[in-house]
Write a protein that holds these residues in place. Structure first.
Motif, PDB file in Angstrom:
ATOM      1  N   SER A 179       0.831  -1.195   0.000  1.00  0.00           N
ATOM      2  CA  SER A 179       0.000   0.000   0.000  1.00  0.00           C
ATOM      3  C   SER A 179       0.872   1.253   0.000  1.00  0.00           C
ATOM      4  O   SER A 179       1.966   1.278   0.535  1.00  0.00           O
ATOM      5  CB  SER A 179      -0.929   0.007   1.210  1.00  0.00           C
ATOM      6  OG  SER A 179      -0.169   0.165   2.378  1.00  0.00           O
ATOM      7  N   ARG A 180       0.355   2.276  -0.633  1.00  0.00           N
ATOM      8  CA  ARG A 180       1.046   3.557  -0.667  1.00  0.00           C
ATOM      9  C   ARG A 180       0.600   4.380   0.530  1.00  0.00           C
ATOM     10  O   ARG A 180      -0.547   4.273   0.967  1.00  0.00           O
ATOM     11  CB  ARG A 180       0.729   4.267  -1.973  1.00  0.00           C
ATOM     12  CG  ARG A 180       1.327   3.545  -3.168  1.00  0.00           C
ATOM     13  CD  ARG A 180       1.081   4.346  -4.437  1.00  0.00           C
ATOM     14  NE  ARG A 180       1.725   3.732  -5.551  1.00  0.00           N
ATOM     15  CZ  ARG A 180       1.132   2.893  -6.403  1.00  0.00           C
ATOM     16  NH1 ARG A 180      -0.141   2.596  -6.252  1.00  0.00           N
ATOM     17  NH2 ARG A 180       1.804   2.385  -7.406  1.00  0.00           N
ATOM     18  N   TYR A 220      -0.319   7.296   0.771  1.00  0.00           N
ATOM     19  CA  TYR A 220      -1.352   8.301   0.518  1.00  0.00           C
ATOM     20  C   TYR A 220      -2.711   7.715   0.185  1.00  0.00           C
ATOM     21  O   TYR A 220      -3.645   8.447  -0.098  1.00  0.00           O
ATOM     22  CB  TYR A 220      -0.929   9.263  -0.589  1.00  0.00           C
ATOM     23  CG  TYR A 220      -0.479   8.616  -1.872  1.00  0.00           C
ATOM     24  CD1 TYR A 220      -1.390   8.070  -2.754  1.00  0.00           C
ATOM     25  CD2 TYR A 220       0.858   8.566  -2.207  1.00  0.00           C
ATOM     26  CE1 TYR A 220      -0.991   7.486  -3.928  1.00  0.00           C
ATOM     27  CE2 TYR A 220       1.266   7.989  -3.395  1.00  0.00           C
ATOM     28  CZ  TYR A 220       0.349   7.451  -4.248  1.00  0.00           C
ATOM     29  OH  TYR A 220       0.756   6.869  -5.410  1.00  0.00           O
ATOM     30  N   GLU A 221      -2.852   6.407   0.247  1.00  0.00           N
ATOM     31  CA  GLU A 221      -4.133   5.795  -0.102  1.00  0.00           C
ATOM     32  C   GLU A 221      -5.252   6.179   0.862  1.00  0.00           C
ATOM     33  O   GLU A 221      -6.413   6.145   0.511  1.00  0.00           O
ATOM     34  CB  GLU A 221      -3.991   4.282  -0.204  1.00  0.00           C
ATOM     35  CG  GLU A 221      -3.220   3.873  -1.443  1.00  0.00           C
ATOM     36  CD  GLU A 221      -3.042   2.367  -1.580  1.00  0.00           C
ATOM     37  OE1 GLU A 221      -3.345   1.629  -0.624  1.00  0.00           O
ATOM     38  OE2 GLU A 221      -2.602   1.952  -2.654  1.00  0.00           O
ATOM     39  N   LYS A 222      -4.904   6.581   2.070  1.00  0.00           N
ATOM     40  CA  LYS A 222      -5.921   6.950   3.057  1.00  0.00           C
ATOM     41  C   LYS A 222      -6.162   8.452   3.111  1.00  0.00           C
ATOM     42  O   LYS A 222      -6.932   8.914   3.946  1.00  0.00           O
ATOM     43  CB  LYS A 222      -5.520   6.428   4.432  1.00  0.00           C
ATOM     44  CG  LYS A 222      -5.530   4.917   4.505  1.00  0.00           C
ATOM     45  CD  LYS A 222      -5.187   4.420   5.873  1.00  0.00           C
ATOM     46  CE  LYS A 222      -5.181   2.889   5.863  1.00  0.00           C
ATOM     47  NZ  LYS A 222      -4.789   2.354   7.160  1.00  0.00           N
ATOM     48  N   LEU A 223      -5.543   9.208   2.233  1.00  0.00           N
ATOM     49  CA  LEU A 223      -5.779  10.659   2.185  1.00  0.00           C
ATOM     50  C   LEU A 223      -7.204  10.926   1.723  1.00  0.00           C
ATOM     51  O   LEU A 223      -7.669  10.319   0.761  1.00  0.00           O
ATOM     52  CB  LEU A 223      -4.833  11.331   1.191  1.00  0.00           C
ATOM     53  CG  LEU A 223      -3.430  11.643   1.637  1.00  0.00           C
ATOM     54  CD1 LEU A 223      -2.625  12.162   0.459  1.00  0.00           C
ATOM     55  CD2 LEU A 223      -3.429  12.657   2.751  1.00  0.00           C
ATOM     56  N   HIS A 224      -7.869  11.842   2.371  1.00  0.00           N
ATOM     57  CA  HIS A 224      -9.206  12.216   1.925  1.00  0.00           C
ATOM     58  C   HIS A 224      -9.093  13.315   0.866  1.00  0.00           C
ATOM     59  O   HIS A 224      -8.186  14.146   0.925  1.00  0.00           O
ATOM     60  CB  HIS A 224     -10.081  12.659   3.101  1.00  0.00           C
ATOM     61  CG  HIS A 224      -9.646  13.939   3.738  1.00  0.00           C
ATOM     62  ND1 HIS A 224      -8.574  14.009   4.588  1.00  0.00           N
ATOM     63  CD2 HIS A 224     -10.117  15.195   3.610  1.00  0.00           C
ATOM     64  CE1 HIS A 224      -8.413  15.254   4.974  1.00  0.00           C
ATOM     65  NE2 HIS A 224      -9.324  16.007   4.399  1.00  0.00           N
ATOM     66  N   ARG A 246      -8.039  13.564  -2.302  1.00  0.00           N
ATOM     67  CA  ARG A 246      -6.705  13.724  -2.898  1.00  0.00           C
ATOM     68  C   ARG A 246      -6.710  14.689  -4.073  1.00  0.00           C
ATOM     69  O   ARG A 246      -5.731  15.366  -4.325  1.00  0.00           O
ATOM     70  CB  ARG A 246      -6.165  12.370  -3.358  1.00  0.00           C
ATOM     71  CG  ARG A 246      -5.833  11.462  -2.214  1.00  0.00           C
ATOM     72  CD  ARG A 246      -5.266  10.178  -2.699  1.00  0.00           C
ATOM     73  NE  ARG A 246      -6.356   9.343  -3.188  1.00  0.00           N
ATOM     74  CZ  ARG A 246      -6.259   8.040  -3.378  1.00  0.00           C
ATOM     75  NH1 ARG A 246      -5.133   7.426  -3.177  1.00  0.00           N
ATOM     76  NH2 ARG A 246      -7.293   7.358  -3.799  1.00  0.00           N
ATOM     77  N   GLN A 269       0.080  13.065   7.632  1.00  0.00           N
ATOM     78  CA  GLN A 269      -0.735  13.474   6.490  1.00  0.00           C
ATOM     79  C   GLN A 269       0.050  14.405   5.569  1.00  0.00           C
ATOM     80  O   GLN A 269      -0.158  14.401   4.360  1.00  0.00           O
ATOM     81  CB  GLN A 269      -2.021  14.148   6.966  1.00  0.00           C
ATOM     82  CG  GLN A 269      -2.976  13.202   7.653  1.00  0.00           C
ATOM     83  CD  GLN A 269      -3.458  12.106   6.704  1.00  0.00           C
ATOM     84  OE1 GLN A 269      -3.927  12.381   5.618  1.00  0.00           O
ATOM     85  NE2 GLN A 269      -3.326  10.871   7.133  1.00  0.00           N
ATOM     86  N   ALA A 285       2.265  12.005   3.594  1.00  0.00           N
ATOM     87  CA  ALA A 285       1.450  11.281   2.625  1.00  0.00           C
ATOM     88  C   ALA A 285       0.982  12.199   1.502  1.00  0.00           C
ATOM     89  O   ALA A 285       1.006  11.828   0.325  1.00  0.00           O
ATOM     90  CB  ALA A 285       0.253  10.632   3.312  1.00  0.00           C
ATOM     91  N   TYR A 336       1.948  11.868  -2.454  1.00  0.00           N
ATOM     92  CA  TYR A 336       0.913  11.818  -3.482  1.00  0.00           C
ATOM     93  C   TYR A 336       1.137  12.900  -4.534  1.00  0.00           C
ATOM     94  O   TYR A 336       1.077  12.637  -5.743  1.00  0.00           O
ATOM     95  CB  TYR A 336      -0.470  11.970  -2.844  1.00  0.00           C
ATOM     96  CG  TYR A 336      -1.578  12.037  -3.854  1.00  0.00           C
ATOM     97  CD1 TYR A 336      -1.997  10.895  -4.515  1.00  0.00           C
ATOM     98  CD2 TYR A 336      -2.200  13.237  -4.167  1.00  0.00           C
ATOM     99  CE1 TYR A 336      -3.001  10.942  -5.461  1.00  0.00           C
ATOM    100  CE2 TYR A 336      -3.203  13.299  -5.110  1.00  0.00           C
ATOM    101  CZ  TYR A 336      -3.596  12.148  -5.752  1.00  0.00           C
ATOM    102  OH  TYR A 336      -4.583  12.210  -6.697  1.00  0.00           O
TER     103      TYR A 336
END
Length: 99
Positions: free
Chosen positions: A2-3, A5-9, A11, A68, A71, A75
């Motif tokens: 997993s990267r 930044y995958e959980k960044l809202h 993006r 964040q 991340a 991204y």
């Protein structure tokens, strides 16, 4: 894998790669001078970088989450590198004989 930044809202508020590529495609369709095209592409990429950094900074100021920031920066860089690669291959230095 997993990267980070995958959980960044939201993006796309940091950078919208599809919108950048569409704008560059439209620009390349109208600008035939390669030097001018590269200059305009560079200016647009610098603006996207500055805008993305400003959004990341705004988010940090709002919630203070250092992870964040990391991340978001990862991204932003990944997306801009992808855009740069795609645009360079397609418009700036296209293959004379694509195979």
């Amino acid at each position: 894998m997993s990267r980070p930044y995958e959980k960044l809202h939201d993006r796309r508020a940091i950078v919208n790669r599809k919108a950048l590529v569409s704008a560059f495609d439209a620009l390349a369709a109208t600008e035939r001078d390669g030097t001018k095209l590269r200059g305009k592409l560079l200016a647009d990429l610098k603006a996207a970088l500055a805008d993305g950094r400003a959004e990341i900074h705004r988010r940090f100021e709002a919630d203070g989450a250092g992870l964040q920031v990391t991340a978001g920066t990862a991204y932003l860089m990944d997306q801009l590198i992808k855009v740069l690669f795609d645009i360079t291959n397609e418009h700036v230095f296209p293959a004379a004989n694509p195979t």
